[in-house]
Structures are given as structure tokens and as C-alpha cells.
Scaffold this motif. Structure first.
Motif, PDB file in Angstrom:
ATOM      1  N   GLY A  62      19.451 -45.367  56.079  1.00  0.00           N
ATOM      2  CA  GLY A  62      20.375 -45.631  57.162  1.00  0.00           C
ATOM      3  C   GLY A  62      21.775 -45.096  56.958  1.00  0.00           C
ATOM      4  O   GLY A  62      22.641 -45.279  57.817  1.00  0.00           O
ATOM      5  N   TRP A  63      22.005 -44.387  55.866  1.00  0.00           N
ATOM      6  CA  TRP A  63      23.391 -44.040  55.549  1.00  0.00           C
ATOM      7  C   TRP A  63      24.000 -43.036  56.519  1.00  0.00           C
ATOM      8  O   TRP A  63      25.214 -43.019  56.728  1.00  0.00           O
ATOM      9  N   ALA A 100      23.410 -43.042  59.730  1.00  0.00           N
ATOM     10  CA  ALA A 100      23.550 -43.662  61.050  1.00  0.00           C
ATOM     11  C   ALA A 100      24.969 -44.191  61.259  1.00  0.00           C
ATOM     12  O   ALA A 100      25.733 -44.390  60.312  1.00  0.00           O
ATOM     13  N   ARG A 116      23.322 -49.317  61.289  1.00  0.00           N
ATOM     14  CA  ARG A 116      22.531 -49.024  60.089  1.00  0.00           C
ATOM     15  C   ARG A 116      21.407 -50.036  59.894  1.00  0.00           C
ATOM     16  O   ARG A 116      20.286 -49.677  59.515  1.00  0.00           O
ATOM     17  N   ARG A 154      18.713 -49.284  62.251  1.00  0.00           N
ATOM     18  CA  ARG A 154      18.006 -48.084  61.808  1.00  0.00           C
ATOM     19  C   ARG A 154      16.979 -48.436  60.730  1.00  0.00           C
ATOM     20  O   ARG A 154      15.854 -47.933  60.743  1.00  0.00           O
ATOM     21  N   GLY A 155      17.332 -49.327  59.821  1.00  0.00           N
ATOM     22  CA  GLY A 155      16.382 -49.751  58.801  1.00  0.00           C
ATOM     23  C   GLY A 155      15.160 -50.416  59.391  1.00  0.00           C
ATOM     24  O   GLY A 155      14.020 -50.153  58.979  1.00  0.00           O
ATOM     25  N   TYR A 199      16.953 -54.538  56.819  1.00  0.00           N
ATOM     26  CA  TYR A 199      17.942 -55.108  57.744  1.00  0.00           C
ATOM     27  C   TYR A 199      19.037 -55.836  56.960  1.00  0.00           C
ATOM     28  O   TYR A 199      20.228 -55.651  57.215  1.00  0.00           O
ATOM     29  N   LEU A 237      21.159 -53.418  54.627  1.00  0.00           N
ATOM     30  CA  LEU A 237      22.031 -52.499  55.366  1.00  0.00           C
ATOM     31  C   LEU A 237      23.087 -53.234  56.199  1.00  0.00           C
ATOM     32  O   LEU A 237      23.717 -52.639  57.069  1.00  0.00           O
TER      33      LEU A 237
END
Length: 498
Positions: free
Chosen positions: A368-369, A371, A376, A379-380, A405, A408
Motif C-alpha cells: 500500500g505504500w 497509494a 492505504r 488498498r491492503g 488493514y 496500514l
């Protein structure tokens, strides 16, 4: 094995060749191009044409001219696409329709003019490939694989990572209508007699039936729609024999327009859905199986799997895939394995299944980095729930999603639909994984050195982070907050040692 080798090996910047398979089936013709790790390459390109080569074959003994014309165009396009993609190896196979048709040679000759050397698979070869496909994606599969094509049905016993007894029947979905037209009970009598003569009657008692083939996947999509299933992932979706029987009754009472209106349901497959469901209902009854498990992998993936070295075959396909994903989208390729080793001392009571899911979470920890920071965590969840993973069920996806989740920055709550896919106790553990991952990520900056020089331990009272004097500057206020959050989640007090 017949293959077409193009003018030079096509590789991307990661040095990975592209492999293509053209599958000439009785219902569809498909080109799939794969690229990535040998054990589980990702699909780079996937296109099918519903040629219907097996339609009417039982009555005429020949492939109809219009179907041949569609097939010729499809093969010409697929050969051209494969050349443009500079596919390293292209393998072309054909199954029941071409195998059984009196004019099947016409198609083979046309393919040869396109520089496609077609392997005409026998029923046994087709069955073996289908069995290997399921084992490729569900290594622990123990039951019977049922691969329903347009012209044939293959049954394969799989267990302990191997393909065992296998058989092929002329029961493709394009043949079922003619059988059912002979009167009520005709299909059931034919299936019962066929299974009995082959020695397969009752062979599925106490075992699941693994479903392979587009028609049965379409049936699973319908069940997902009817039950409002929250995770739109077909692989390893389960259906009971009773549910399938109920769906058969539903399909018989609705019009085709209703089916076509269902999102994600293939219009071409829907036309034969009633026949596919009728066959499955009868097959489950006479095999004795009460549960079905859908496999997204079948013949094509089985051909790839069957060609692998035994040492590659035994690799865990989930771990291979998530490690590759982390390598492609994370900041530091080695980070996931190091992070898992760093947090592992806190979770010694995790069984092997939980430890495997925790490793998968750590390997995806950095996806997710790139995003937007505000998204983030989402995204995870997206990567975990909807990623093209295999050898993982809905519960496993939910645990990985919860861990990502939390790690992040999403917090300790459980976003929808994760809460309905796994138990509260399992999700609590995944939250703890996520907090540990979040601490390791922040303390190390995502780098290998700090993870290798520091350690974390739990003595039942204190959650101790061991940092040498030379690395004490790494323990900032932000790191301390994450340390305290993890300690609180584990019911411990936070301590720092040297």
C-alpha cells in the motif's frame, strides 16, 4: 509435447519469459498468456471465443461449417497476438470436439498453416491435466475433480498431491440437451449406467467434488448472486448438493432474460446453465458427494503444472504469489520475510495454518505504500480480498485483509465484509499481527538492517523491544506509541531493553 518457439525469448525487465496456451475446447477457444514465477505465473492476457465446435456433433458427427469459420478466425487472431507479445513458448491443445469429429483434421490442418502445431489430447490426458490444475491451486485437495467441457466430462480422483484414477465420459454440456430430450429421467438413467459400468458409482461418498469448467463456474456465480455472498471470488467457493438442486429448480422456472441481467454471469454460458445444473445434480447423487468446491484452475494451468520440476511443484502457491506481489510493489524485496521472522516470537502459539497466513500478510505488508495515504488501509484490504490468490479460502483472505488493514493505519476495527468471513477470535489475532507489523515497519523504516539488529519478545508480562545503544535513536515517539498499542492488544506492558 508440441510447442511453438518464437524468434527470441521475450522477457520483461524482471527477466521472466512469457508462456502461452491456446485451448481449443468443444465450447470455447481461448488464448492465455502467463508470466511470472514458475509455480504460479500471473495471467498477462486472457481472451476467449465461443466457437461452439461441439454443438450438434453428437447428431452429425461433424463440426458445423459456421463453427469452423469462427474457429479459423480465432486461431488466426490468437497466433498473431502471441507473435506480437513475443511469447517465448506457445502450446496449442485440442480436446473432445476435435478429437471426436470426422472433420476435425480440417481444423488441425488450418492451424498448421498458421504455424500452430496442435496436440490432440486424449480423454485420459485431458483428465490428468484437469486434475493437475486443481492440485496446482488447491494442493491439499482430496476428492473427485469433475471437469465439464462442451463435449466431455472428466472425473479424476485426487489425493495427497497426486492424480489417481481418471475417466472421460461423452457428457459435455453441449450433449446434455439431447439426452434430456429423450424424456424424464433419461439423463439420470444414462449417468447412473455410465458411472456403474466405469466403476465410479458411489465413489464420491464422503468426498467433495471439485468443479472445473466455465458452465459450473457460471452456476457458482448465480449462487453467489442468489445468496448475496459478500466476496466475489469464485475460487474455492463451496456449494452443497441441496443448494445446487434448488438452483436447478429456480433455473427451470425463469427466463433467459432474467439470467442475462445478473451481473458477471456469462451470457454465452447462461444458455446451457440448465443442462449443466441438471447434470451436476444427477452426478452428485450417483457419486455420493454432498459438497462441491469450485476451482478457478483447470486444464490449462494443469498443463503448466504437469511440466514443472517436482521441486517446483511442492512450493506453496499462495506464498509464491504474495512474495512475487511484494517484490513487484513493495519498496524492499526482502522486507516481508524479515518482517515475519521479526514478529514471529510473539505468536508461537499460532498453528501452521495461522503462521502461513501471517507470513502471507507480512509479504504483502508494503503493497500500500504507493497509494494515497488516506487509502492505504483500504488498498491492503483490496489486495487481500480480491487478489488473484489460490490455496486460500475466504476465511484466510479475511485474516490477511484484517492484518493489512491494521498495519496500514486502519485501526483495530473490522471493515466490511471481513467480519462475516472469519470468526471474531481469528480476526482478533489478525489485528495483533497487524499491530506487530506496523511496529516493525515504523521502527525499521522498512529496511533490513534494523529488523536484523533488533528483536521483540513476550515473557507473559512484558512486551520487550530489544534495541542496542547504537540503534536507540530508532526508538522515536511514534515507535513508542506503536509499541504501546501492540502491548495493550496482547495484554502486556511495554518495555525497551538493550
Amino acid at each position: 509435447m508440441a510447442t511453438l518457439l518464437f524468434r527470441k525469448p521475450r522477457q520483461d525487465t524482471l527477466g521472466e519469459p512469457r508462456t502461452g496456451i491456446i485451448d481449443i475446447g468443444s465450447n470455447s477457444i481461448r488464448l492465455v498468456v502467463y508470466q511470472g514465477p514458475e509455480r504460479l505465473p500471473a495471467i498477462l492476457f486472457n481472451e476467449k471465443v465461443m466457437a461452439g465446435l461441439g454443438r450438434g456433433l453428437a447428431e452429425t458427427g461433424k463440426i458445423a461449417e459456421p463453427a469452423l469459420a469462427v474457429a479459423f478466425d480465432a486461431l488466426a487472431r490468437f497466433a498473431a497476438v502471441a507473435r506480437e507479445m513475443e511469447v517465448t513458448r506457445l502450446r496449442t491443445v485440442a480436446t473432445a470436439a476435435v478429437r471426436d469429429a470426422a472433420n476435425g483434421k480440417v481444423l488441425l490442418d488450418h492451424a498448421r498453416q498458421l504455424s500452430l502445431e496442435v496436440e490432440l489430447l486424449s480423454g485420459e490426458q485431458e483428465a490428468t491435466a484437469a486434475g493437475h490444475g486443481v492440485l496446482s491451486a488447491i494442493p491439499q485437495a482430496d476428492g473427485i475433480v469433475g471437469d465439464l467441457g462442451g463435449g466431455s466430462l472428466e472425473l479424476i480422483r485426487v489425493r495427497a498431491g497426486e492424480v489417481h484414477e481418471r475417466v472421460s465420459f461423452p457428457l459435455g454440456v453441449l450433449r446434455i440437451a439431447a439426452l434430456r430430450a429423450k424424456g424424464q429421467g433419461a439423463l439420470q438413467r444414462f449417468v447412473s449406467k455410465t458411472l456403474q459400468e466405469a466403476g465410479w458409482l458411489g465413489k464420491g461418498k464422503g468426498l467433495p467434488l471439485y468443479l472445473v469448467g466455465g458452465s459450473w463456474r457460471t452456476l457458482a456465480r448465480l449462487d453467489m448472486h442468489l445468496t448475496q455472498y459478500p466476496l466475489p471470488v469464485i475460487h474455492q467457493y463451496t456449494m452443497s448438493a441441496d443448494a445446487i438442486s434448488r438452483m436447478g429448480r429456480t433455473i427451470s422456472h425463469v427466463n433467459k432474460g432474467w439470467l442475462r441481467a445478473i451481473p458477471g454471469l456469462s451470457a454465452a454460458r447462461s444458455a446451457n446453465l440448465g443442462d449443466a445444473t441438471a447434470l451436476l445434480t444427477v452426478l452428485l447423487k450417483h457419486l455420493g458427494s454432498e459438497t462441491t468446491i469450485v476451482s478457478a484452475f483447470g486444464l490449462r494451468e494443469g498443463l503448466l503444472y504437469g511440466a514443472l520440476d517436482p521441486a517446483v511443484r511442492v512450493q506453496d502457491p499462495l506464498i509464491v504469489a504474495v512474495r512475487d506481489e511484494g517484490r513487484r510493489h513493495g519498496r524492499f524485496p526482502e522486507h516481508g520475510d524479515l518482517l515475519d521472522r521479526w514478529v514471529a516470537p510473539l505468536f508461537k502459539r499460532d498453528d501452521s495454518d495461522m503462521a502461513r497466513l501471517r507470513l502471507a500478510s507480512c509479504l504483502l505488508a508494503d503493497v500500500g505504500w504507493r497509494a494515497n495515504p488516506e487509502f492505504r488501509a483500504e488498498r491492503g484490504v483490496e489486495v487481500a480480498l480480491h487478489g488473484n490468490w489460490v490455496a486460500i479460502d475466504a476465511r484466510g483472505r479475511a485474516l490477511v485483509a484484517q492484518a493489512l488493514y491494521t498495519s496500514l493505519g486502519g485501526g483495530t476495527e473490522t471493515p466490511e465484509p471481513i467480519g462475516v468471513l472469519a470468526s471474531a477470535a481469528d480476526l482478533k489475532r489478525a489485528v495483533q499481527w497487524g499491530l506487530a507489523m506496523r511496529l516493525g515497519q515504523r521502527m525499521s523504516g522498512g529496511l533490513a538492517g534494523p529488523l536484523q539488529r533488533t528483536s521483540i519478545g513476550d515473557d507473559g508480562t512484558l512486551l520487550s523491544l530489544c534495541v542496542t545503544e547504537g540503534d536507540r535513536a530508532l526508538y522515536s515517539e511514534t515507535v513508542e506509541r506503536r509499541h504501546l498499542a501492540l502491548a495493550n492488544a496482547l495484554g502486556r506492558k511495554a518495555a525497551i531493553t538493550g
